[in-house]
Design an enzyme around this catalytic site. Structure first.
Site, mmCIF file in Angstrom:
data_model
loop_
_atom_site.group_PDB
_atom_site.id
_atom_site.type_symbol
_atom_site.label_atom_id
_atom_site.label_comp_id
_atom_site.label_asym_id
_atom_site.label_seq_id
_atom_site.Cartn_x
_atom_site.Cartn_y
_atom_site.Cartn_z
ATOM 1 N N GLU A 193 0.813 -1.214 0.000
ATOM 2 C CA GLU A 193 0.000 0.000 0.000
ATOM 3 C C GLU A 193 0.847 1.265 0.000
ATOM 4 O OE1 GLU A 193 -2.362 -3.235 0.402
ATOM 5 O OE2 GLU A 193 -0.784 -2.730 1.836
ATOM 6 N N HIS A 235 -10.609 -7.883 6.243
ATOM 7 C CA HIS A 235 -11.487 -7.752 5.087
ATOM 8 C C HIS A 235 -12.798 -7.063 5.448
ATOM 9 C CE1 HIS A 235 -9.034 -11.478 4.155
ATOM 10 N NE2 HIS A 235 -8.611 -10.568 3.317
#
Length: 485
Positions: free
Chosen positions: A204, A275
């Site tokens: 990221e 998630h």
């Protein structure tokens, strides 16, 4: 500290890389002259011998010696150059001390979010010429297609934007050939090529770092962060870099970008903290950052166009939070009703469907209760409101759509219409969105009844255990009944 030796080493490194096709590390050492800051007195922890040794290795002095030894300059010429530059720097410093000081909070904050709403409203409805749109959609224009899900609306809007903005790029983990975990970017690379839609490393920081460089270089980056929980690994790329560049440069430089993030919870059969994440507090306290949170397909299309236009015209940094659980949702009240689908608006209607930053959307006209919500809470609140309406209570649901800046004018207006406000907040009880709304309502002088229901201050567990900590439709309805007495 030796310019010639550093150059020779660099040449050898380049030769090694080119001849052997393998990496080389160039290891240079230098000195630190003087303390780290005015308060850092190096004599307190370094000996005079160490300090003198560093001064003797001063790269500036060593380079001057090199020039004299090579016969390129005389000592007198170098001293004149040095004094000339010194006087120039001191003159600039003196001029700076005479410049006007920032005199108010407004002046200080002016470069944080320099948005131009009129220009955004003008740029946002722009579409590519008809032949280019036909090519982008292979002749099947989305406005002629069936009503769409949230995922499909975002996909078509990205395609329209790629067609109209040649500087726009879409990238992230698996977004290219695969089209992302949920298929949101499916087909875009095939239509627009690998130079504009491409995969990145599984990192990221690298994704947002690429966006930083692309934005400041004149491109329009649209990076995707695969899950909201992954964003926290690299949040300083937004907090410490993208969102601050305009502030620290007084608007001279910007890092425009629209960061798409799959977020929130309520996924069926796929869970766990990484998630399913409902933490937005770390985003909401970044000054100037735009946080869009569309719940419905038509809002997602219009809001994405707004964020892209804000990036292009004002250098805005936006985080576009997409509710994973609503990506493929089709129905609202009962199976097969298609109540969560929406047609894709043709370009001719984009001006009238434009969604300005910081404007909410209202459902219903009841006068008894206002439910303020966003994201997954919109669908749950609408379902709860229908049941309450069937029992004679007049309800209206206000979808915030924007978590920063909050649409407080719309919230206060809706609150005063009923005098009873319930905030249905799927984020956490502490550090969530509801705290800010309640504080703003109180600050604005709202004197009606006010309550909130939220998810728990917990990470989200796997499986059915998630239902114990997440806001539920039943809790919204129960809280509404309690507020109505």
């Amino acid at each position: 500290c030796d310019l010639a030796a550093a150059y020779d080493a660099a040449v050898r490194a380049v030769r090694h890389v080119r001849e052997r096709r393998s990496p080389a590390f160039l290891h240079l050492t230098t000195v630190r002259l003087m303390g780290h800051a005015g308060s850092d007195v190096e004599q307190a922890y370094r000996t005079q011998r160490e300090i003198r040794a560093d001064l003797e290795r001063d790269p500036l002095v060593r380079t001057a010696e090199l020039l004299v030894e090579a016969g390129q300059r005389t000592p007198e010429e170098l001293l004149r150059m040095y004094e000339s530059e010194r006087e120039h720097v001191l003159r600039l410093a003196l001029e700076t001390t005479r410049s006007a000081r920032l005199g108010s909070a407004k002046e200080v904050m002016e470069p944080i979010a320099p948005r131009k709403p009129e220009l955004i409203a003008k740029i946002s409805p722009m579409a590519a010429p008809a032949p280019e749109r036909d090519k982008a959609f292979a002749g099947v224009l989305p406005e002629h297609d069936k009503p769409m899900t949230l995922s499909q609306a975002i996909n078509r809007t990205l395609a329209d934007a790629l067609a109209v903005y040649p500087e726009m790029t879409v990238f992230g983990e698996d977004v290219a050939k695969k089209g992302g975990v949920y298929g949101v970017t499916r087909g875009l690379q095939k239509r627009f090529g690998g130079g504009r839609v491409f995969d990145t490393l599984l990192d990221e920081q690298a994704i947002l770092g690429l966006a930083l460089g692309a934005g400041v270089s004149g491109l329009l980056p649209v990076p995707e962060i695969q899950y909201l929980a992954y964003l926290h690994n690299a949040l300083d790329q937004i907090r410490g870099e993208a969102a601050t560049l305009s502030f620290f440069s007084r608007g001279s430089y910007t890092n425009p970008m629209v960061v798409r993030v799959a977020g929130y919870a309520y996924q069926k059969g796929f869970g766990g903290h990484f998630h399913n994440d409902n933490a937005v507090g770390a985003l909401r306290d970044i000054p100037g950052l735009v946080i869009a949170s569309p719940a419905r397909p038509d809002d997602a299309a219009a809001m994405l166009r707004t964020c892209l236009a804000a990036a292009r015209t004002s250098g805005s940094v936006s985080v576009f939070l997409e509710p994973i659980a609503l990506y493929h949702t089709r129905d609202l009240f009962e199976e097969g009703d298609g109540g969560w689908l929406a047609p894709y608006a043709p370009p001719g209607r984009w001006p009238e469907t434009h969604v300005p930053i910081g404007r909410a959307r209202s459902y219903g006209d009841g006068c008894d209760l206002t439910i303020v919500t966003f994201g997954n809470g919109v669908r749950m609140s609408l379902r709860a409101a229908v049941r309450l309406t069937q029992e004679g209570y007049g309800c209206r649901v206000l979808d915030l759509r924007w978590l920063a800046p909050l649409p407080m004018d719309d919230v206060l207006r809706a609150a005063e219409l009923t005098g009873n406000v319930l905030i249905a907040d799927e984020t956490r009880h502490t550090g969530g969105v509801s705290e800010g709304i309640m504080a703003e309502l109180v600050d604005a002088g709202f004197t009606g009844k006010l309550a909130r229901v939220t998810s728990s201050d917990s990470f989200i567990p796997l499986g059915g255990a998630a239902e114990h900590v997440l806001l539920s439709e039943a809790e919204i309805e129960q809280a509404a009944r309690k507020l109505l007495g």
